[in-house]
Each structure stands twice: as C-alpha cells, then as structure tokens.
Design an enzyme around this catalytic site. Structure first.
Site, mmCIF file in Angstrom:
data_model
loop_
_atom_site.group_PDB
_atom_site.id
_atom_site.type_symbol
_atom_site.label_atom_id
_atom_site.label_comp_id
_atom_site.label_asym_id
_atom_site.label_seq_id
_atom_site.Cartn_x
_atom_site.Cartn_y
_atom_site.Cartn_z
ATOM 1 N N TYR A 38 0.581 -1.244 -0.532
ATOM 2 C CA TYR A 38 0.277 -0.052 -0.078
ATOM 3 C C TYR A 38 0.979 1.626 -0.118
ATOM 4 O O TYR A 38 0.467 2.207 -0.592
ATOM 5 C CB TYR A 38 -0.867 0.303 1.236
ATOM 6 C CG TYR A 38 -1.942 0.705 1.498
ATOM 7 C CD1 TYR A 38 -3.157 1.674 0.318
ATOM 8 C CD2 TYR A 38 -1.431 2.313 2.631
ATOM 9 C CE1 TYR A 38 -3.896 2.172 0.443
ATOM 10 C CE2 TYR A 38 -2.570 3.048 2.084
ATOM 11 C CZ TYR A 38 -3.364 3.461 1.674
ATOM 12 O OH TYR A 38 -4.476 4.763 1.499
ATOM 13 N N GLU A 60 -12.343 6.078 3.992
ATOM 14 C CA GLU A 60 -11.565 6.667 5.035
ATOM 15 C C GLU A 60 -13.003 7.615 6.115
ATOM 16 O O GLU A 60 -12.734 7.895 7.059
ATOM 17 C CB GLU A 60 -11.440 8.680 4.583
ATOM 18 C CG GLU A 60 -9.875 8.071 3.961
ATOM 19 C CD GLU A 60 -8.902 7.827 4.134
ATOM 20 O OE1 GLU A 60 -8.952 8.120 6.534
ATOM 21 O OE2 GLU A 60 -7.539 7.191 3.797
ATOM 22 N N TRP A 68 -6.281 2.648 10.089
ATOM 23 C CA TRP A 68 -7.063 2.151 8.506
ATOM 24 C C TRP A 68 -6.018 0.889 8.490
ATOM 25 O O TRP A 68 -6.288 0.690 7.462
ATOM 26 C CB TRP A 68 -5.645 2.952 7.712
ATOM 27 C CG TRP A 68 -5.586 2.942 6.276
ATOM 28 C CD1 TRP A 68 -4.481 2.216 5.008
ATOM 29 C CD2 TRP A 68 -6.751 3.171 5.597
ATOM 30 N NE1 TRP A 68 -4.757 2.549 4.208
ATOM 31 C CE2 TRP A 68 -6.093 2.746 3.966
ATOM 32 C CE3 TRP A 68 -7.824 3.368 5.492
ATOM 33 C CZ2 TRP A 68 -7.157 2.097 3.392
ATOM 34 C CZ3 TRP A 68 -9.002 2.863 4.766
ATOM 35 C CH2 TRP A 68 -8.607 2.969 3.249
#
Length: 237
Positions: A38, A60, A68
C-alpha cells in the site's frame, strides 16, 4: 526506482525505517505486511478516477475512530458489498441493503457510516454535473506547493493532521449534504490520492511520487458553457 539501491550508512531520519529488502520507507509502511505494498504502490500517487476517489473518501469515513489497517484488511470485502463503490449503484441502496450490510462481519458495521456512504453516492451526480467529475472538484483543493513545509520530516508531518484546503473542502462538502467528511478525514484522503506528497524526506518513494505528481495532468472543471478550465489555482494541467 532506477539504478543501484543505496542503503544509508548514517543515522536514519526520524520516521524512516529500512526494510529487509533494503528499501527506506516511512515508518508506518514497514508495519503489517499489508502496509508495504500500500505504501509503495498506492499511497500518495495522484488519482483522477472518480470511482477510486469515491471509494477512498468512503473508506476514510469508515476509518473514523479506527486504524487504516482495520479498513485495509476489509477493503476487498467492502468493494464486493458496495458494488465496487460505483456511485450510481450505491445510490440505489435502500433499507434492505443497509440491513444486509449491518449483518455483514466483513465490513465495519456502523449504521451512520453505511448510511453516509449511500447518502454521499446520491449526492455524487449533483457534484459531477456541476464540475464535470468528482476528480475535477477534488483537485481544485490541491494545496499550493509553496504553502507546504520546505522539508517534510517526521516533526513536520505530525503537524499536518489537516490543512486549510482540507478544511475548505470539508466545509463545502458538508454544505452540499455530504457526511463523514471532516477536515482530518479529507486530509487523509488527500494524502492517499496524491493531492499532497507526504512521504517523508528520506523515504525512497518520495522522489518518484513527486515526479509522478509533476507529470500528472490535473483534471479540469467543466464550465457551464461546456468549456474547461484548470482546477488548480496556479493553472497546472
């Protein structure tokens, strides 16, 4: 990266770590195995695809109050149950879909966040009709590079939980009826989608990301007469 890999021999800047592959990364990119690809392949690279932008803004919102990593682990399933985050498809979700999602352990089962995602999908068309695309709208809020820290080290990054631009975008989205789009959420979205390059000084991804941002063609805003104009204050396109 091109050329031979050069591994620093001196003290590492704060917030930088060297992986077992010899690559210098922002500290968070060396944590869970999901973080490395990522960090290296997605985060900070500029995006102009509306579906990806809508997906990220939605995720988000789901992240609010969580890490996250929690969302990243569930991302593929989120995509499956939210119709690939196609705004037109999500906008058609009703009570049955909400109840189905609330019963699905593969996502974050929060009614307010689920309903916010559907609500935002329903407002997508209005925004895209006015600006030509979600991308054109979003990229209007790209921060002026001259207003950014001259050196983005760990200490500087800690001061960037939000920005004047993320606050302005958040306020405007709320005015348009969008939900779960606070200034911190919007800034995290900006970091991920390449509106800013928040790879730290000393991270091997910082320079390639900056080069990609320099080459990136900013989406233009569609005017009422069908013409287009730059969506950034300094006229970059």
């Amino acid at each position: 990266m091109g050329g031979d890999l050069v591994v620093p021999t001196g003290p590492l800047p704060e917030g930088i770590t060297i992986g077992d592959d010899g690559v210098a990364r922002c500290w968070w990119g060396a944590g869970d195995p999901l973080y490395r690809p990522y960090h290296d392949q997605e985060w900070g690279r500029p995006v102009a695809d509306d579906r990806r932008l809508f997906e990220k803004l939605s995720l988000e919102g789901f992240q609010a109050g969580l890490s996250w990593l929690t969302i990243l682990r569930k991302r593929e399933h989120f995509r499956q149950v939210f119709a690939g985050f196609d705004p037109a498809a999500v906008a058609q979700f009703g009570i049955q879909e909400v109840e189905r999602l609330l019963a699905d352990p593969g996502i974050v089962r929060n009614r307010a966040k689920i309903e916010a995602t559907i609500n935002n999908a329903r407002r997508y068309d209005e925004l895209a009709a006015e600006f030509g695309s979600l991308a054109a709208y979003v990229w209007q809020y790209e921060p002026d590079p001259h207003a950014r820290p001259p050196v983005l080290d760990y200490a500087a990054l800690l001061q960037l939980g939000h920005s004047p631009e993320s606050t302005a975008m958040s306020k405007d989205l709320h005015r348009r009826g969008w939900s779960f789009v606070g200034p911190t959420t919007v800034y995290a979205f900006m970091q991920a989608m390449g509106l800013v390059n928040d790879h730290l000084q000393g991270c091997d991804r910082r320079a390639p990301t900056e080069r990609e941002r320099h080459r990136f063609r900013r989406p233009s805003v569609a005017a009422a007469d069908g013409t287009h104009q730059s969506g950034t204050a300094d006229g970059r396109s």
